[in-house]
Scaffold this motif. Structure first.
Motif, PDB file in Angstrom:
ATOM      1  N   LEU A 209       0.826  -1.211   0.000  1.00 14.06           N
ATOM      2  CA  LEU A 209       0.000   0.000   0.000  1.00 14.06           C
ATOM      3  C   LEU A 209       0.857   1.256   0.000  1.00 14.06           C
ATOM      4  O   LEU A 209       0.496   2.256  -0.616  1.00 14.06           O
ATOM      5  CB  LEU A 209      -0.977  -0.018   1.171  1.00 14.06           C
ATOM      6  CG  LEU A 209      -2.097  -1.047   1.009  1.00 14.06           C
ATOM      7  CD1 LEU A 209      -2.835  -1.268   2.312  1.00 14.06           C
ATOM      8  CD2 LEU A 209      -3.067  -0.629  -0.084  1.00 14.06           C
ATOM      9  N   GLN A 210       2.008   1.193   0.651  1.00 18.70           N
ATOM     10  CA  GLN A 210       2.933   2.325   0.605  1.00 18.70           C
ATOM     11  C   GLN A 210       3.446   2.539  -0.818  1.00 18.70           C
ATOM     12  O   GLN A 210       3.522   3.677  -1.293  1.00 18.70           O
ATOM     13  CB  GLN A 210       4.096   2.109   1.572  1.00 18.70           C
ATOM     14  CG  GLN A 210       3.690   2.276   3.023  1.00 18.70           C
ATOM     15  CD  GLN A 210       4.778   1.888   3.986  1.00 18.70           C
ATOM     16  OE1 GLN A 210       5.310   0.781   3.920  1.00 18.70           O
ATOM     17  NE2 GLN A 210       5.100   2.788   4.895  1.00 18.70           N
ATOM     18  N   VAL A 211       3.764   1.467  -1.520  1.00 12.34           N
ATOM     19  CA  VAL A 211       4.210   1.565  -2.910  1.00 12.34           C
ATOM     20  C   VAL A 211       3.102   2.136  -3.788  1.00 12.34           C
ATOM     21  O   VAL A 211       3.353   2.997  -4.650  1.00 12.34           O
ATOM     22  CB  VAL A 211       4.685   0.186  -3.433  1.00 12.34           C
ATOM     23  CG1 VAL A 211       4.888   0.196  -4.935  1.00 12.34           C
ATOM     24  CG2 VAL A 211       5.962  -0.234  -2.720  1.00 12.34           C
ATOM     25  N   LEU A 212       1.877   1.685  -3.575  1.00 14.93           N
ATOM     26  CA  LEU A 212       0.745   2.204  -4.348  1.00 14.93           C
ATOM     27  C   LEU A 212       0.507   3.689  -4.057  1.00 14.93           C
ATOM     28  O   LEU A 212       0.189   4.454  -4.969  1.00 14.93           O
ATOM     29  CB  LEU A 212      -0.517   1.396  -4.051  1.00 14.93           C
ATOM     30  CG  LEU A 212      -0.526  -0.030  -4.595  1.00 14.93           C
ATOM     31  CD1 LEU A 212      -1.743  -0.793  -4.083  1.00 14.93           C
ATOM     32  CD2 LEU A 212      -0.497  -0.028  -6.108  1.00 14.93           C
ATOM     33  N   ALA A 213       0.658   4.096  -2.796  1.00 14.35           N
ATOM     34  CA  ALA A 213       0.504   5.512  -2.439  1.00 14.35           C
ATOM     35  C   ALA A 213       1.586   6.348  -3.122  1.00 14.35           C
ATOM     36  O   ALA A 213       1.321   7.460  -3.595  1.00 14.35           O
ATOM     37  CB  ALA A 213       0.556   5.696  -0.930  1.00 14.35           C
ATOM     38  N   ASP A 214       2.805   5.807  -3.210  1.00 12.76           N
ATOM     39  CA  ASP A 214       3.885   6.489  -3.953  1.00 12.76           C
ATOM     40  C   ASP A 214       3.485   6.655  -5.413  1.00 12.76           C
ATOM     41  O   ASP A 214       3.623   7.734  -5.985  1.00 12.76           O
ATOM     42  CB  ASP A 214       5.186   5.691  -3.886  1.00 12.76           C
ATOM     43  CG  ASP A 214       5.907   5.769  -2.553  1.00 12.76           C
ATOM     44  OD1 ASP A 214       5.448   6.480  -1.633  1.00 12.76           O
ATOM     45  OD2 ASP A 214       6.954   5.091  -2.430  1.00 12.76           O
TER      46      ASP A 214
ATOM     47  N   PHE B 297       0.797  10.372  -3.606  1.00 17.42           N
ATOM     48  CA  PHE B 297       0.459  10.802  -2.256  1.00 17.42           C
ATOM     49  C   PHE B 297       1.676  10.784  -1.322  1.00 17.42           C
ATOM     50  O   PHE B 297       1.706  11.503  -0.328  1.00 17.42           O
ATOM     51  CB  PHE B 297      -0.618   9.910  -1.637  1.00 17.42           C
ATOM     52  CG  PHE B 297      -1.946   9.985  -2.326  1.00 17.42           C
ATOM     53  CD1 PHE B 297      -2.569  11.201  -2.557  1.00 17.42           C
ATOM     54  CD2 PHE B 297      -2.597   8.832  -2.737  1.00 17.42           C
ATOM     55  CE1 PHE B 297      -3.805  11.278  -3.184  1.00 17.42           C
ATOM     56  CE2 PHE B 297      -3.834   8.882  -3.353  1.00 17.42           C
ATOM     57  CZ  PHE B 297      -4.438  10.112  -3.589  1.00 17.42           C
ATOM     58  N   SER B 298       2.625   9.935  -1.641  1.00 22.29           N
ATOM     59  CA  SER B 298       3.771   9.761  -0.755  1.00 22.29           C
ATOM     60  C   SER B 298       5.043   9.568  -1.578  1.00 22.29           C
ATOM     61  O   SER B 298       4.989   9.391  -2.795  1.00 22.29           O
ATOM     62  CB  SER B 298       3.543   8.548   0.161  1.00 22.29           C
ATOM     63  OG  SER B 298       3.367   7.370  -0.596  1.00 22.29           O
ATOM     64  N   GLU B 299       6.148   9.612  -0.859  1.00 18.41           N
ATOM     65  CA  GLU B 299       7.452   9.366  -1.469  1.00 18.41           C
ATOM     66  C   GLU B 299       8.222   8.472  -0.509  1.00 18.41           C
ATOM     67  O   GLU B 299       8.333   8.787   0.682  1.00 18.41           O
ATOM     68  CB  GLU B 299       8.187  10.689  -1.674  1.00 18.41           C
ATOM     69  CG  GLU B 299       9.468  10.549  -2.451  1.00 18.41           C
ATOM     70  CD  GLU B 299      10.065  11.894  -2.795  1.00 18.41           C
ATOM     71  OE1 GLU B 299      11.261  12.059  -2.550  1.00 18.41           O
ATOM     72  OE2 GLU B 299       9.330  12.772  -3.291  1.00 18.41           O
TER      73      GLU B 299
END
Length: 75
Positions: free
Chosen positions: A21-26, A30-32
């Motif tokens: 999910l962190q990779v998808l948010a990147d 939304f995120s880096e």
């Protein structure tokens, strides 16, 4: 409910773990490196996760907490 229990339920529902999910948010911008970019609001994350994964508000907020660094897997 513990934070880890939220993450476990999210994985069961979406098939995606916290790192995925962190990779998808990147990828969504939304995120880096798995950390929320400045100016990104909780509502944006909630809307994305509700739309793409049919998550409820509480579970979406757990991912927001993960992206902000306030919580981590195992908490």
């Amino acid at each position: 409910m513990s934070f880890q229990a939220y993450l476990d339920t999210i994985k069961q529902k979406t098939g995606k773990g916290p790192e995925e999910l962190q990779v998808l948010a990147d990828a969504k911008g939304f995120s880096e490196a798995g950390r929320l970019k400045p100016g990104v609001k909780a509502g944006q994350i909630v809307d994305w996760l509700k739309s793409d994964f049919d998550l409820g508000h509480g579970h979406a907020m757990a991912i927001y907490a993960l992206l902000t660094g306030k919580k981590k897997p195992g908490d």
